[in-house]
Scaffold this active site. Structure first.
Site, PDB file in Angstrom:
ATOM      1  N   HIS A   1      13.806  15.770  -5.215  1.00  0.00           N
ATOM      2  CA  HIS A   1      12.729  16.755  -5.330  1.00  0.00           C
ATOM      3  C   HIS A   1      11.672  16.197  -6.272  1.00  0.00           C
ATOM      4  O   HIS A   1      12.004  15.498  -7.230  1.00  0.00           O
ATOM      5  CB  HIS A   1      13.275  18.062  -5.916  1.00  0.00           C
ATOM      6  CG  HIS A   1      12.201  19.043  -6.306  1.00  0.00           C
ATOM      7  ND1 HIS A   1      11.597  19.862  -5.398  1.00  0.00           N
ATOM      8  CD2 HIS A   1      11.613  19.292  -7.515  1.00  0.00           C
ATOM      9  CE1 HIS A   1      10.667  20.588  -6.021  1.00  0.00           C
ATOM     10  NE2 HIS A   1      10.670  20.271  -7.309  1.00  0.00           N
TER      11      HIS A   1
ATOM     12  N   THR B   1       8.048  14.098   2.699  1.00  0.00           N
ATOM     13  CA  THR B   1       9.196  15.003   2.832  1.00  0.00           C
ATOM     14  C   THR B   1      10.169  14.493   3.895  1.00  0.00           C
ATOM     15  O   THR B   1      11.389  14.493   3.692  1.00  0.00           O
ATOM     16  CB  THR B   1       8.703  16.416   3.212  1.00  0.00           C
ATOM     17  OG1 THR B   1       7.709  16.820   2.273  1.00  0.00           O
ATOM     18  CG2 THR B   1       9.851  17.407   3.211  1.00  0.00           C
TER      19      THR B   1
ATOM     20  N   TYR C   1      13.619  28.069  -4.788  1.00  0.00           N
ATOM     21  CA  TYR C   1      12.835  27.830  -3.567  1.00  0.00           C
ATOM     22  C   TYR C   1      12.247  29.116  -2.992  1.00  0.00           C
ATOM     23  O   TYR C   1      11.942  29.177  -1.804  1.00  0.00           O
ATOM     24  CB  TYR C   1      13.696  27.115  -2.527  1.00  0.00           C
ATOM     25  CG  TYR C   1      13.916  25.644  -2.819  1.00  0.00           C
ATOM     26  CD1 TYR C   1      12.869  24.723  -2.694  1.00  0.00           C
ATOM     27  CD2 TYR C   1      15.159  25.167  -3.216  1.00  0.00           C
ATOM     28  CE1 TYR C   1      13.063  23.372  -2.954  1.00  0.00           C
ATOM     29  CE2 TYR C   1      15.364  23.815  -3.474  1.00  0.00           C
ATOM     30  CZ  TYR C   1      14.300  22.926  -3.337  1.00  0.00           C
ATOM     31  OH  TYR C   1      14.495  21.583  -3.590  1.00  0.00           O
TER      32      TYR C   1
ATOM     33  N   ARG D   1       5.171  11.912  -6.745  1.00  0.00           N
ATOM     34  CA  ARG D   1       5.150  12.204  -5.301  1.00  0.00           C
ATOM     35  C   ARG D   1       4.944  10.918  -4.502  1.00  0.00           C
ATOM     36  O   ARG D   1       5.524  10.754  -3.427  1.00  0.00           O
ATOM     37  CB  ARG D   1       4.046  13.220  -4.968  1.00  0.00           C
ATOM     38  CG  ARG D   1       4.209  14.606  -5.597  1.00  0.00           C
ATOM     39  CD  ARG D   1       5.291  15.444  -4.991  1.00  0.00           C
ATOM     40  NE  ARG D   1       5.133  15.675  -3.573  1.00  0.00           N
ATOM     41  CZ  ARG D   1       5.760  16.638  -2.885  1.00  0.00           C
ATOM     42  NH1 ARG D   1       6.577  17.486  -3.513  1.00  0.00           N
ATOM     43  NH2 ARG D   1       5.608  16.770  -1.601  1.00  0.00           N
TER      44      ARG D   1
ATOM     45  N   ARG E   1      12.668   8.259  -0.892  1.00  0.00           N
ATOM     46  CA  ARG E   1      13.131   8.966   0.313  1.00  0.00           C
ATOM     47  C   ARG E   1      13.334   8.000   1.477  1.00  0.00           C
ATOM     48  O   ARG E   1      14.278   8.150   2.257  1.00  0.00           O
ATOM     49  CB  ARG E   1      12.163  10.096   0.668  1.00  0.00           C
ATOM     50  CG  ARG E   1      12.390  11.332  -0.225  1.00  0.00           C
ATOM     51  CD  ARG E   1      11.323  12.369  -0.051  1.00  0.00           C
ATOM     52  NE  ARG E   1      11.701  13.655  -0.656  1.00  0.00           N
ATOM     53  CZ  ARG E   1      10.846  14.641  -0.852  1.00  0.00           C
ATOM     54  NH1 ARG E   1       9.577  14.520  -0.501  1.00  0.00           N
ATOM     55  NH2 ARG E   1      11.253  15.776  -1.403  1.00  0.00           N
TER      56      ARG E   1
ATOM     57  N   PHE F   1      13.699  27.222   7.566  1.00  0.00           N
ATOM     58  CA  PHE F   1      14.745  26.367   7.008  1.00  0.00           C
ATOM     59  C   PHE F   1      15.295  26.873   5.674  1.00  0.00           C
ATOM     60  O   PHE F   1      16.129  26.214   5.052  1.00  0.00           O
ATOM     61  CB  PHE F   1      14.224  24.927   6.858  1.00  0.00           C
ATOM     62  CG  PHE F   1      12.990  24.796   5.999  1.00  0.00           C
ATOM     63  CD1 PHE F   1      13.076  24.741   4.620  1.00  0.00           C
ATOM     64  CD2 PHE F   1      11.728  24.723   6.584  1.00  0.00           C
ATOM     65  CE1 PHE F   1      11.933  24.613   3.827  1.00  0.00           C
ATOM     66  CE2 PHE F   1      10.588  24.589   5.802  1.00  0.00           C
ATOM     67  CZ  PHE F   1      10.688  24.540   4.421  1.00  0.00           C
TER      68      PHE F   1
HETATM   69  N1  UDP Z   1      12.754  21.194   4.132  1.00  0.00           N
HETATM   70  C1  UDP Z   1      13.511  21.351   5.279  1.00  0.00           C
HETATM   71  N2  UDP Z   1      12.883  21.378   6.496  1.00  0.00           N
HETATM   72  C2  UDP Z   1      11.537  21.259   6.624  1.00  0.00           C
HETATM   73  C3  UDP Z   1      10.759  21.115   5.456  1.00  0.00           C
HETATM   74  C4  UDP Z   1      11.393  21.085   4.226  1.00  0.00           C
HETATM   75  O1  UDP Z   1      14.731  21.465   5.195  1.00  0.00           O
HETATM   76  O2  UDP Z   1      11.023  21.294   7.745  1.00  0.00           O
HETATM   77  C5  UDP Z   1      13.418  21.152   2.808  1.00  0.00           C
HETATM   78  C6  UDP Z   1      13.439  19.739   2.205  1.00  0.00           C
HETATM   79  O3  UDP Z   1      14.651  19.582   1.490  1.00  0.00           O
HETATM   80  C7  UDP Z   1      12.237  19.784   1.286  1.00  0.00           C
HETATM   81  C8  UDP Z   1      12.312  21.225   0.753  1.00  0.00           C
HETATM   82  O4  UDP Z   1      12.705  21.976   1.893  1.00  0.00           O
HETATM   83  O5  UDP Z   1      12.301  18.805   0.272  1.00  0.00           O
HETATM   84  C9  UDP Z   1      11.028  21.778   0.203  1.00  0.00           C
HETATM   85  O6  UDP Z   1      10.016  21.637   1.176  1.00  0.00           O
HETATM   86  P1  UDP Z   1       8.562  21.128   0.771  1.00  0.00           P
HETATM   87  O7  UDP Z   1       7.671  21.374   1.943  1.00  0.00           O
HETATM   88  O8  UDP Z   1       8.178  21.726  -0.540  1.00  0.00           O
HETATM   89  O9  UDP Z   1       8.750  19.534   0.643  1.00  0.00           O
HETATM   90  P2  UDP Z   1       8.738  18.600  -0.644  1.00  0.00           P
HETATM   91  O10 UDP Z   1       7.758  19.165  -1.614  1.00  0.00           O
HETATM   92  O11 UDP Z   1      10.144  18.590  -1.198  1.00  0.00           O
HETATM   93  O12 UDP Z   1       8.330  17.249  -0.134  1.00  0.00           O
HETATM   94 MG    MG Z   2       7.632  21.066  -2.431  1.00  0.00          MG
END
Ligand code: UDP
Ligand code: MG
Length: 139
Positions: free
Chosen positions: A117, A93, A51, A87, A104, A59
């Site tokens: 993920h 998310t 990450y 997706r 989700r 976060f």
């Molecule tokens: N995440 C979080 N807080 C936030 C946004 C994201 O804890 O406000 C975490 C969550 O587990 C997410 C991961 O960080 O899946 C990666 O973030 P991303 O924006 O890439 O979201 P994703 O691609 O997983 O939808």
């Molecule tokens: Mg992502």
């Protein structure tokens, strides 16, 4: 072939709650073929690297701690238009914003602990798959 593959993890929260089987069933029923798969656990160093793109986000620390706290299922999936279709299958998310019926929506507890993920581009799908799997583990 790269354009037809994505990478996923069933995250520690969903593994803890016993949702591995149901999530894999929904993924394969949606037309994804499993190219590679394993139950594994990321160290905090692994999660920091995976990450890294989020390292400046507020976060990040919590995310690294969460993603390394227990086992995950890591998998490479194949389907036409895999990245985008996956997706769509997992949903937004934040589960509060996720469409009805998405993984989700059904299994995530919060924006952080959001069950699965899914890669966001063909390039990242390739990098993330290679992070977890050797070539001889892909079928
Ligand atoms: N995440 C979080 N807080 C936030 C946004 C994201 O804890 O406000 C975490 C969550 O587990 C997410 C991961 O960080 O899946 C990666 O973030 P991303 O924006 O890439 O979201 P994703 O691609 O997983 O939808
Ligand atoms: Mg992502």
């Amino acid at each position: 072939m790269a354009g037809n593959r994505t990478f996923t993890m069933i995250k520690p929260d969903a593994v803890e709650k016993g949702h591995i089987g149901a999530i894999l069933e929904q993924i394969t029923a949606s037309g994804f073929r499993i190219v590679a798969m394993k139950l594994t656990q990321m160290t905090s160093r692994d999660a920091e690297k995976f990450y890294e793109v989020h390292s400046e986000r507020p976060f990040y620390g919590e995310l690294v701690e969460f993603m390394s706290r227990g086992p995950i299922v890591a998998a490479i999936l194949e389907k036409e238009n895999a990245v985008e279709d996956f997706r769509t299958l997992i949903g937004a998310t934040n589960p509060e914003d996720a469409a009805e019926g998405t993984i989700r929506k059904k299994y995530a507890a919060s924006v952080g602990e959001n069950a699965v993920h899914g890669s966001d581009s063909d390039e990242n799908a390739q990098l993330e798959g290679a992070f977890h799997f050797a070539g001889r583990e892909m079928f």
